[in-house]
Design a protein around this motif. Structure first.
Motif, short mmCIF file in Angstrom:
data_model
loop_
_atom_site.label_atom_id
_atom_site.label_comp_id
_atom_site.label_asym_id
_atom_site.label_seq_id
_atom_site.Cartn_x
_atom_site.Cartn_y
_atom_site.Cartn_z
N MET A 1 0.85 -1.20 0.00
CA MET A 1 0.00 0.00 0.00
C MET A 1 0.88 1.24 0.00
O MET A 1 1.85 1.35 0.75
CB MET A 1 -0.91 0.01 1.23
CG MET A 1 -1.85 1.19 1.25
SD MET A 1 -3.01 1.10 2.63
CE MET A 1 -1.90 1.35 4.01
N THR A 2 0.57 2.20 -0.85
CA THR A 2 1.35 3.42 -0.95
C THR A 2 1.11 4.33 0.24
O THR A 2 -0.03 4.52 0.67
CB THR A 2 0.98 4.17 -2.25
OG1 THR A 2 1.28 3.32 -3.35
CG2 THR A 2 1.78 5.45 -2.37
N THR A 3 2.17 4.90 0.76
CA THR A 3 2.08 5.82 1.89
C THR A 3 2.03 7.25 1.37
O THR A 3 2.62 7.57 0.36
CB THR A 3 3.31 5.66 2.80
OG1 THR A 3 3.44 4.28 3.15
CG2 THR A 3 3.15 6.46 4.08
N SER A 4 1.36 8.14 2.06
CA SER A 4 1.26 9.52 1.64
C SER A 4 2.62 10.16 1.47
O SER A 4 3.51 9.99 2.29
CB SER A 4 0.46 10.33 2.68
OG SER A 4 0.56 11.71 2.42
N THR A 5 2.81 10.93 0.38
CA THR A 5 4.08 11.59 0.14
C THR A 5 4.36 12.66 1.17
O THR A 5 5.48 13.13 1.28
CB THR A 5 4.09 12.23 -1.27
OG1 THR A 5 2.99 13.15 -1.38
CG2 THR A 5 3.97 11.17 -2.35
N ARG A 6 3.35 13.06 1.95
CA ARG A 6 3.58 14.07 2.97
C ARG A 6 4.28 13.49 4.19
O ARG A 6 4.85 14.20 4.99
CB ARG A 6 2.26 14.71 3.39
CG ARG A 6 1.62 15.56 2.30
CD ARG A 6 0.32 16.17 2.78
NE ARG A 6 -0.65 15.12 3.10
CZ ARG A 6 -1.83 15.35 3.64
NH1 ARG A 6 -2.19 16.59 3.95
NH2 ARG A 6 -2.65 14.36 3.89
N THR A 7 4.21 12.15 4.35
CA THR A 7 4.78 11.55 5.54
C THR A 7 5.84 10.50 5.25
O THR A 7 6.64 10.18 6.11
CB THR A 7 3.68 10.90 6.40
OG1 THR A 7 3.00 9.92 5.60
CG2 THR A 7 2.66 11.95 6.85
N ALA A 8 5.84 9.90 4.06
CA ALA A 8 6.76 8.83 3.77
C ALA A 8 8.19 9.34 3.77
O ALA A 8 8.51 10.31 3.09
CB ALA A 8 6.44 8.19 2.42
N SER A 9 9.04 8.68 4.54
CA SER A 9 10.44 9.11 4.59
C SER A 9 11.30 8.06 5.26
O SER A 9 10.81 7.14 5.91
CB SER A 9 10.57 10.43 5.35
OG SER A 9 10.15 10.28 6.70
N LEU A 10 12.59 8.20 5.06
CA LEU A 10 13.58 7.39 5.76
C LEU A 10 13.84 8.07 7.10
O LEU A 10 14.16 9.25 7.16
CB LEU A 10 14.87 7.35 4.93
CG LEU A 10 16.13 6.80 5.62
CD1 LEU A 10 15.95 5.35 5.99
CD2 LEU A 10 17.33 6.99 4.69
N THR A 11 13.69 7.32 8.19
CA THR A 11 13.83 7.94 9.51
C THR A 11 14.96 7.35 10.36
O THR A 11 15.47 8.02 11.25
CB THR A 11 12.51 7.85 10.31
OG1 THR A 11 12.13 6.48 10.45
CG2 THR A 11 11.40 8.61 9.59
N THR A 12 15.32 6.08 10.13
CA THR A 12 16.39 5.47 10.92
C THR A 12 17.34 4.69 10.02
O THR A 12 16.93 4.14 8.99
CB THR A 12 15.83 4.53 12.00
OG1 THR A 12 15.14 3.44 11.38
CG2 THR A 12 14.90 5.28 12.95
N VAL A 13 18.59 4.62 10.45
CA VAL A 13 19.61 3.89 9.70
C VAL A 13 20.38 3.03 10.70
O VAL A 13 20.94 3.54 11.67
CB VAL A 13 20.59 4.85 9.00
CG1 VAL A 13 21.65 4.08 8.23
CG2 VAL A 13 19.85 5.81 8.07
N ALA A 14 20.38 1.72 10.47
CA ALA A 14 21.07 0.80 11.38
C ALA A 14 22.11 -0.01 10.62
O ALA A 14 21.86 -0.49 9.51
CB ALA A 14 20.07 -0.14 12.05
N LEU A 15 23.28 -0.16 11.23
CA LEU A 15 24.35 -0.98 10.68
C LEU A 15 24.49 -2.25 11.49
O LEU A 15 24.46 -2.20 12.73
CB LEU A 15 25.67 -0.22 10.71
CG LEU A 15 25.77 1.06 9.87
CD1 LEU A 15 27.09 1.77 10.15
CD2 LEU A 15 25.63 0.74 8.39
N GLU A 16 24.63 -3.37 10.82
CA GLU A 16 24.89 -4.63 11.50
C GLU A 16 26.40 -4.81 11.56
O GLU A 16 27.07 -4.83 10.51
CB GLU A 16 24.22 -5.78 10.77
CG GLU A 16 22.70 -5.68 10.80
CD GLU A 16 22.02 -6.85 10.14
OE1 GLU A 16 20.97 -7.29 10.65
OE2 GLU A 16 22.53 -7.33 9.11
N VAL A 17 26.94 -4.93 12.75
CA VAL A 17 28.39 -4.93 12.94
C VAL A 17 28.83 -6.12 13.80
O VAL A 17 28.07 -6.58 14.64
CB VAL A 17 28.87 -3.61 13.59
CG1 VAL A 17 28.53 -2.42 12.70
CG2 VAL A 17 28.23 -3.43 14.97
N PRO A 18 30.06 -6.61 13.60
CA PRO A 18 30.53 -7.76 14.38
C PRO A 18 30.84 -7.42 15.84
O PRO A 18 30.80 -8.31 16.69
CB PRO A 18 31.79 -8.19 13.63
CG PRO A 18 32.25 -6.96 12.91
CD PRO A 18 31.00 -6.24 12.53
#
Length: 214
Positions: free
Chosen positions: A1-18
């Motif tokens: 389902m498409t999210t509204s362009t007013r709210t859709a965004s990248l909010t968090t960035v996680a790295l998987e690390v050893p």
């Protein structure tokens, strides 16, 4: 389902690390601990090798600030892939963190107008994809608003709310060349993106999870 362009965004960035503690020390010394979260390396991510298909890019005010970040990264254990240098677009350099993530620091300014600072103007998650046009449409269909696009070479999406992370797409082979590394690589990207787009894995294997809007 498409999210509204007013709210859709990248909010968090996680790295998987050893080693989470070691990666946290690096991120703190480099000055990016507020931009990314760290997760223990899972079994699915342990088998990745070579280029992981993305870079985390910092845009700063001037060459002196670029050098300040690059120096801090090297002192914290990073490997230089491209030393700071002038280009057609400005000034920048590339380093690879001890956990394997590649960071680019750049500015559009070719000369300094003030002293070096620790300020970051923009934080961009740049994904290397097989087909920029197709991936751009894929994300647009999920609600991201295209901010800039240059044919099949590059696409950038708008940032909404208080999120500091900006998503952009680049041809995988072109991105690897720009970073000074081989495009060969396999397995997990060791990157988990969170946002208001839902839970899914995109056509190039990048994983997304649901995260609240910021």
């Amino acid at each position: 389902m498409t999210t509204s362009t007013r709210t859709a965004s990248l909010t968090t960035v996680a790295l998987e690390v050893p080693d989470v503690a070691a990666a946290d020390r690096f991120c703190t010394a480099f000055g990016v601990s507020s931009l990314v979260s760290l997760r223990p390396l899972g079994e699915s991510a342990a088998g990745s090798s070579g280029f992981r298909g993305f870079t985390l890019a910092l845009t700063v005010a001037g060459p002196a600030t670029v050098n300040r970040f690059l120096d801090a990264a090297v002192q914290a254990g990073a490997t230089v892939l491209k030393p700071g240098s002038k280009s057609l677009w400005g000034y920048g350099g590339v380093v690879q963190a001890p956990d394997g993530a590649i960071w680019k620091v750049a500015t559009s300014a070719k000369k300094d107008t003030g002293p070096a600072t620790s300020e970051i103007d923009d934080f961009v998650v740049l994904l290397g994809v097989d087909d920029v046009k197709a991936s751009k449409q894929y994300y647009a269909d999920r609600g991201l608003q295209v901010a800039r696009s240059f044919g099949g070479k590059y696409a950038e999406f708008a940032v909404h709310g208080s999120s500091r992370a900006k998503l952009a797409l680049y041809k995988r082979t072109g991105l690897a060349k720009d970073l000074g590394t081989s495009p060969e690589g396999s397995g997990s990207h060791r990157l988990v993106l969170g946002g208001t787009l839902g839970d899914f894995t995109d056509p190039d294997g990048f994983t997304w999870t649901s995260a609240p809007a910021q």
